[in-house]
Design an enzyme around this catalytic site. Structure first.
Site, PDB file in Angstrom:
ATOM      1  N   GLU A   1      -8.513 -11.563   6.255  1.00 12.87           N
ATOM      2  CA  GLU A   1      -9.852 -11.004   6.031  1.00 12.87           C
ATOM      3  C   GLU A   1      -9.843  -9.874   4.989  1.00 12.87           C
ATOM      4  O   GLU A   1     -10.855  -9.610   4.353  1.00 12.87           O
ATOM      5  CB  GLU A   1     -10.439 -10.497   7.344  1.00 12.87           C
ATOM      6  CG  GLU A   1     -11.157 -11.566   8.136  1.00 12.87           C
ATOM      7  CD  GLU A   1     -12.296 -12.246   7.351  1.00 12.87           C
ATOM      8  OE1 GLU A   1     -13.217 -11.550   6.898  1.00 12.87           O
ATOM      9  OE2 GLU A   1     -12.236 -13.472   7.176  1.00 12.87           O
TER      10      GLU A   1
ATOM     11  N   HIS B   1      -8.104  -9.889   2.214  1.00 12.42           N
ATOM     12  CA  HIS B   1      -8.240 -10.578   0.924  1.00 12.42           C
ATOM     13  C   HIS B   1      -9.669 -11.113   0.775  1.00 12.42           C
ATOM     14  O   HIS B   1     -10.240 -11.082  -0.324  1.00 12.42           O
ATOM     15  CB  HIS B   1      -7.253 -11.744   0.827  1.00 12.42           C
ATOM     16  CG  HIS B   1      -5.814 -11.331   0.868  1.00 12.42           C
ATOM     17  ND1 HIS B   1      -5.011 -11.525   1.973  1.00 12.42           N
ATOM     18  CD2 HIS B   1      -5.032 -10.726  -0.059  1.00 12.42           C
ATOM     19  CE1 HIS B   1      -3.795 -11.065   1.713  1.00 12.42           C
ATOM     20  NE2 HIS B   1      -3.778 -10.569   0.503  1.00 12.42           N
TER      21      HIS B   1
ATOM     22  N   GLY C   1      -6.979  -3.640  -2.865  1.00 13.12           N
ATOM     23  CA  GLY C   1      -7.288  -3.034  -1.568  1.00 13.12           C
ATOM     24  C   GLY C   1      -6.746  -1.616  -1.464  1.00 13.12           C
ATOM     25  O   GLY C   1      -5.661  -1.311  -1.970  1.00 13.12           O
TER      26      GLY C   1
ATOM     27  N   SER D   1      -2.668  -6.902   7.473  1.00 12.88           N
ATOM     28  CA  SER D   1      -1.547  -7.065   6.554  1.00 12.88           C
ATOM     29  C   SER D   1      -0.930  -8.436   6.801  1.00 12.88           C
ATOM     30  O   SER D   1      -0.898  -8.913   7.942  1.00 12.88           O
ATOM     31  CB  SER D   1      -0.494  -5.975   6.828  1.00 12.88           C
ATOM     32  OG  SER D   1       0.751  -6.357   6.280  1.00 12.88           O
TER      33      SER D   1
END
Ligand code: PAF
Length: 294
Positions: free
Chosen positions: A48, A50, A162, A200
Site C-alpha cells: 500500500e 507503493h 516515500g 515495508s
C-alpha cells in the site's frame, strides 16, 4: 511494438499496462504518450505504501511509469539481496489496478551491461551517516540507479519517493539539485498499519512475536512527538524510554536532525529517525516533529 513489450491481459479482457523489459521497448511505449511523465521507482514487492506513491503520481501526471528493478548495487555483502522478496506477477497486477501506464522491469544486463559501473554517484558525507554508517556503499548504489532510471525514462517531470526512506529522499533531492536534473522530487507520507507499523517490503520477514516487538519503533517516535514542545533532549529521552521496554529490539540509532538531516535545531521543524534490528530484520522509520524551546 517491440517483442520485449508485453501487453498483459487483465480480467475483463482489456489489455493492461505494458511491461517494457529494455530501453528500446520503454522508448517505444513512451513515444506514444504525451503530457507530464511521473515515475515511481520500486524494487517490487509492492504494498500500500507503493500504491500511495502511484496514486499521487496518477493525480499529477498524464503518464505514470513504475520501475521494478531489484538493484544489486545498493545491497552490501551479507545483506538480503537473495532473500529480497520477488513478487512480479502480483506487482504487475497491482500496477494495473492503480492505472499505471507503463511498467519498466529491466534485467540486470539492461541496467548494468558492463557489470559494476566504474563511474558512480557519490552521495557525499550524508551517504556515510545513519543508514550509510551500517550499509557502506548503499546510497552510492541507490543514487546511481536513480540517476540511470531517470535518464532511461527520459524527460521525467516528477519522481515520487516515500518519506519512509527519509534519508534516501533527502539524498535524491540533493542528487537532482547538484547534478542539474530537471525533475521535481515529490515526497509522499509513510503508510502505516492500523497499529502504527510503517509498511515495508521487509515486514513479511517478521515472526508474530517480532512484529509485536517492532511496534516499539513507531511507539518510540510517537512518544518523542508527544513531548516535542519540551525540546530535543526530551524527545530523545521519551523515545529511548519506550525502546528500553523492548529488549528484542536492537536499536542502531534514534536520531534527531534538521529536516535536511543536518544538525538538529534547538527549536522548530526537525526529523526523528530510528533504525533497529528485530529478529534478523532491519527496520527503519521516522517522523516529523516541531521542537519547542527546552
Ligand atoms: O526505495 C527503493 O525501493 C529503492 O531504493 C529505489 C529508489 C527503487 C532504488 O533502487
Amino acid at each position: 511494438m517491440s517483442e520485449l513489450v508485453t501487453q498483459l491481459p487483465i480480467g475483463n479482457g482489456i489489455a493492461g499496462a505494458p511491461v517494457a523489459r529494455d530501453r528500446a521497448a520503454l522508448a517505444t511505449v513512451l513515444s506514444q504518450r504525451s503530457g507530464p511523465v511521473g515515475v515511481v521507482m520500486t524494487m517490487g514487492a509492492l504494498h500500500e505504501g507503493h500504491a500511495a506513491l502511484i496514486r499521487t503520481a496518477r493525480a499529477r501526471c498524464e503518464t505514470v511509469v513504475v520501475t521494478i528493478f531489484v538493484n544489486p548495487m545498493q545491497f552490501g555483502v551479507g545483506e538480503d539481496l537473495d532473500k529480497y522478496p520477488r513478487t512480479f506477477e502480483a506487482d504487475v497486477a497491482r500496477c494495473r489496478d492503480e492505472g499505471v501506464d507503463v511498467i519498466f522491469a529491466p534485467t540486470q544486463q539492461v541496467i548494468y551491461p558492463n557489470g559494476d559501473p566504474q563511474v558512480t554517484v557519490h552521495p557525499g558525507q550524508l551517504g556515510d551517516e545513519l543508514e550509510g554508517a551500517t550499509r557502506p556503499g548503499h546510497f552510492a548504489g541507490v543514487l546511481t540507479v536513480v540517476c540511470k532510471l531517470l535518464h532511461t525514462v527520459g524527460q521525467v517531470d516528477a519522481a515520487f519517493f516515500g518519506e519512509k526512506d527519509y534519508q534516501q529522499l533527502v539524498l535524491v533531492r540533493q542528487l537532482v539539485a547538484d547534478l542539474d536534473i530537471d525533475t521535481e522530487i515529490v515526497a509522499v507520507s509513510t503508510v502505516r498499519e492500523g497499529d502504527g507499523l510503517a509498511l515495508s517490503s521487509r515486514n513479511r520477514f517478521l515472526s508474530t512475536v517480532d512484529r509485536q516487538a517492532a511496534l516499539s519503533l513507531s511507539r518510540a517516535l510517537l512518544a518523542g512527538l508527544h513531548v516535542a514542545d519540551a525540546g530535543g533532549e526530551a524527545v530523545l529521552e521519551a523515545g529511548r524510554a519506550v525502546l528500553a521496554t523492548e529488549p528484542a529490539v536492537q536499536v542502531d540509532y534514534l536520531h534527531l536532525a534538521a529536516p535536511d538531516l543536518g544538525p538538529a535545531p534547538s527549536a522548530g521543524p526537525a526529523r526523528l529517525l530510528i533504525a533497529a534490528k528485530v529478529g534478523s530484520t532491519r527496520l527503519i522509520d521516522n517522523i516529523a516533529v516541531n521542537l519547542g524551546r527546552a
